[in-house]
Design a protein around this motif. Structure first.
Motif, PDB file in Angstrom:
ATOM      1  N   ALA A   1       0.836  -1.203   0.000  1.00  0.00           N
ATOM      2  CA  ALA A   1       0.000   0.000   0.000  1.00  0.00           C
ATOM      3  C   ALA A   1       0.875   1.260   0.000  1.00  0.00           C
ATOM      4  CB  ALA A   1      -0.928  -0.005   1.208  1.00  0.00           C
ATOM      5  N   LEU A   2       1.913   1.277   0.825  1.00  0.00           N
ATOM      6  CA  LEU A   2       2.806   2.429   0.876  1.00  0.00           C
ATOM      7  C   LEU A   2       3.543   2.608  -0.452  1.00  0.00           C
ATOM      8  CD1 LEU A   2       4.020   4.715   2.501  1.00  0.00           C
ATOM      9  CD2 LEU A   2       5.720   3.110   3.406  1.00  0.00           C
ATOM     10  N   PHE A   3       3.949   1.491  -1.043  1.00  0.00           N
ATOM     11  CA  PHE A   3       4.632   1.566  -2.334  1.00  0.00           C
ATOM     12  C   PHE A   3       3.699   2.117  -3.412  1.00  0.00           C
ATOM     13  CE2 PHE A   3       5.190  -0.350  -6.505  1.00  0.00           C
ATOM     14  CZ  PHE A   3       6.459   0.113  -6.831  1.00  0.00           C
ATOM     15  N   ALA A   4       2.458   1.631  -3.460  1.00  0.00           N
ATOM     16  CA  ALA A   4       1.508   2.089  -4.481  1.00  0.00           C
ATOM     17  C   ALA A   4       1.265   3.586  -4.361  1.00  0.00           C
ATOM     18  CB  ALA A   4       0.198   1.316  -4.359  1.00  0.00           C
ATOM     19  N   LEU A   5       1.099   4.059  -3.126  1.00  0.00           N
ATOM     20  CA  LEU A   5       0.889   5.488  -2.906  1.00  0.00           C
ATOM     21  C   LEU A   5       2.098   6.286  -3.397  1.00  0.00           C
ATOM     22  CD1 LEU A   5      -0.820   7.756  -1.650  1.00  0.00           C
ATOM     23  CD2 LEU A   5       0.354   7.323   0.521  1.00  0.00           C
ATOM     24  N   SER A   6       3.303   5.782  -3.098  1.00  0.00           N
ATOM     25  CA  SER A   6       4.527   6.474  -3.526  1.00  0.00           C
ATOM     26  C   SER A   6       4.656   6.465  -5.042  1.00  0.00           C
ATOM     27  CB  SER A   6       5.750   5.819  -2.887  1.00  0.00           C
ATOM     28  OG  SER A   6       5.668   5.835  -1.474  1.00  0.00           O
ATOM     29  N   ALA A   7       4.359   5.320  -5.685  1.00  0.00           N
ATOM     30  CA  ALA A   7       4.486   5.219  -7.137  1.00  0.00           C
ATOM     31  C   ALA A   7       3.536   6.184  -7.838  1.00  0.00           C
ATOM     32  CB  ALA A   7       4.221   3.787  -7.587  1.00  0.00           C
ATOM     33  N   LEU A   8       2.283   6.246  -7.385  1.00  0.00           N
ATOM     34  CA  LEU A   8       1.322   7.157  -8.002  1.00  0.00           C
ATOM     35  C   LEU A   8       1.728   8.612  -7.786  1.00  0.00           C
ATOM     36  CD1 LEU A   8      -2.010   5.354  -7.042  1.00  0.00           C
ATOM     37  CD2 LEU A   8      -1.020   5.573  -9.333  1.00  0.00           C
ATOM     38  N   ALA A   9       2.240   8.924  -6.600  1.00  0.00           N
ATOM     39  CA  ALA A   9       2.695  10.291  -6.326  1.00  0.00           C
ATOM     40  C   ALA A   9       3.864  10.670  -7.228  1.00  0.00           C
ATOM     41  CB  ALA A   9       3.090  10.426  -4.851  1.00  0.00           C
ATOM     42  N   VAL A  10       4.817   9.757  -7.406  1.00  0.00           N
ATOM     43  CA  VAL A  10       5.951  10.019  -8.286  1.00  0.00           C
ATOM     44  C   VAL A  10       5.475  10.221  -9.718  1.00  0.00           C
ATOM     45  CG1 VAL A  10       8.007   8.974  -9.331  1.00  0.00           C
ATOM     46  CG2 VAL A  10       7.681   8.872  -6.860  1.00  0.00           C
ATOM     47  N   GLY A  11       4.550   9.381 -10.172  1.00  0.00           N
ATOM     48  CA  GLY A  11       4.030   9.513 -11.528  1.00  0.00           C
ATOM     49  C   GLY A  11       3.369  10.865 -11.763  1.00  0.00           C
ATOM     50  N   VAL A  12       2.566  11.322 -10.799  1.00  0.00           N
ATOM     51  CA  VAL A  12       1.892  12.611 -10.921  1.00  0.00           C
ATOM     52  C   VAL A  12       2.905  13.751 -10.936  1.00  0.00           C
ATOM     53  CG1 VAL A  12       0.352  14.228  -9.735  1.00  0.00           C
ATOM     54  CG2 VAL A  12      -0.281  11.811  -9.918  1.00  0.00           C
ATOM     55  N   LEU A  13       3.888  13.701 -10.029  1.00  0.00           N
ATOM     56  CA  LEU A  13       4.876  14.777  -9.943  1.00  0.00           C
ATOM     57  C   LEU A  13       5.758  14.835 -11.184  1.00  0.00           C
ATOM     58  CD1 LEU A  13       5.920  14.494  -6.187  1.00  0.00           C
ATOM     59  CD2 LEU A  13       4.457  16.223  -7.245  1.00  0.00           C
ATOM     60  N   VAL A  14       6.173  13.676 -11.695  1.00  0.00           N
ATOM     61  CA  VAL A  14       7.009  13.667 -12.897  1.00  0.00           C
ATOM     62  C   VAL A  14       6.211  14.148 -14.100  1.00  0.00           C
ATOM     63  CG1 VAL A  14       8.312  12.196 -14.489  1.00  0.00           C
ATOM     64  CG2 VAL A  14       8.572  11.892 -12.031  1.00  0.00           C
ATOM     65  N   SER A  15       4.942  13.774 -14.180  1.00  0.00           N
ATOM     66  CA  SER A  15       4.095  14.264 -15.277  1.00  0.00           C
ATOM     67  C   SER A  15       3.939  15.781 -15.206  1.00  0.00           C
ATOM     68  CB  SER A  15       2.720  13.593 -15.223  1.00  0.00           C
ATOM     69  OG  SER A  15       2.832  12.192 -15.402  1.00  0.00           O
TER      70      SER A  15
END
Length: 364
Positions: A240-254
């Protein structure tokens, strides 16, 4: 504690390939000026340089020295590891500057070589200091707790995923849209040959994505890195923590990609209603998949990749988007002459091949 395979060596090789690509692009117009390849070393100091050039040349080689030294330290080297890591980075820079002497669009520079070598030395020193302070062992223990033993391939793909997002995609998180360009490139390559007739013709024109289909593509694009992480993470809370981090990274990089393309004021212009709903659906899907076993996540991930790639490649690239990318492709550093675009094009297919190898190993 079981020993995990280090990702430092394959990442060092990938980064070396990135440097070669960025240093020798566009790989055309090779010519011999009658000088020795190392003649640039005795040339006068460049008269014109900018602060950006200095920072870029140093920063570009810091990861090279760091990864090389880390790979050697993983092999239980100490001082020689730092020295060899620096020397290898410096030799790579020397080779690239020497080869640039044969390219009309590149200029071999002793200043660039010195700055590259300094960056390699800084990266090698950083790896040695972190190892000496125990930070590398801390990462190894963290990796052993979080990830399964055979996780190197997934971690490398996860590290490359944000790089692919740096090049603006026509659909948020939409990597792998290559069909139209591949078709055009193949037609140009086979032009005026009898093999052109062998290319199957499309009977129907590609159609723009409907808002509902765009929503699904965004949701699948957000779900893909989460499922990839789930294949090497067993604990539900850590997933769960990883998924939240991955989605946050994707949004920020976009957002970073949009800011670099259209300007800081448009960093969030890509967040439309379908994108918002797609991100929510992707997050919900990642949440429901938390308890799925790793092998089940592999199957779900392969299905998600397949569906997203098919949907994306059934739509054309808009003329406005293609025109916008022309100016972006002329940028100086962040995209490494289109390398981020290549990663964005190929990432889903590389992930699919990796998953097939995972399935093959599990049957042995």
């Amino acid at each position: 504690m079981e020993r995990h395979k280090s990702a430092a060596r394959p990442l060092a090789l990938l980064y070396a390939a990135l440097i070669v690509y960025a240093s020798l692009y566009p790989f055309t117009g090779w010519r011999d000026q009658g000088l020795t390849p190392w003649a640039f070393m005795a040339a006068p100091w460049p008269q014109y340089w900018t602060r950006f050039d200095i920072i870029a040349n140093v920063a570009g080689y810091v990861p090279m020295g760091f990864l090389l030294t880390l790979a050697l330290l993983r092999a239980r080297w100490r001082w020689p590891a730092m020295l060899l890591g620096f020397l290898a980075a410096a030799l790579l820079s020397f080779a690239m500057e020497s080869l640039q002497s044969y390219l009309p669009f590149r200029v071999a520079s002793n200043l660039d070589f010195g700055l590259n070598a300094a960056g390699g030395a800084l990266g090698a020193l950083t790896a040695y200091v972190l190892e000496h302070l125990g930070a590398i062992d801390t990462w190894r223990r963290f990796r052993a707790r979080w990830f399964v033993r055979d996780s190197r391939g997934a971690l490398i793909l996860l590290a490359l995923w944000p790089v692919g997002l740096l090049f603006p995609a026509p659909v948020a998180f939409g990597l792998g849209q290559v069909y139209e360009r591949l078709e055009e490139a193949l037609s140009r390559m086979l032009e005026d040959t009898p093999f052109l007739e062998w290319i199957p013709l499309r009977e129907l024109d590609l159609q723009p994505l409907l808002p509902g289909v765009e929503l699904i593509c965004v949701a699948l694009g957000g779900l893909v890195p989460c499922l990839l992480g789930y294949t090497v993470i067993r604990d539900t809370g850590r997933r769960a923590l990883f998924a939240l981090s991955a989605l946050a990274v994707g949004v920020l990089v976009s957002a970073l990609s949009a800011a670099l393309t259209w300007g800081p004021l448009y960093a969030w212009a890509w967040v439309s209603r379908p994108v918002e709903l797609g991100l929510l659906l992707g997050a919900f899907s990642a949440l429901t998949a938390l308890v799925v076993p790793a092998r089940g996540c592999v199957a779900l991930l392969m299905l998600a990749l397949l569906v997203q790639v098919v949907l994306l490649n059934a739509s054309p690239e808009s003329a406005y988007f293609a025109l916008t990318l022309q100016s972006w492709e002329q940028g100086r550093f962040i995209h490494f002459h289109g390398l981020a675009q290549w990663i964005g094009w190929l990432w889903p297919y590389a992930a699919f091949v990796y998953l097939l190898t995972r399935l093959g190993r599990s049957k042995e």
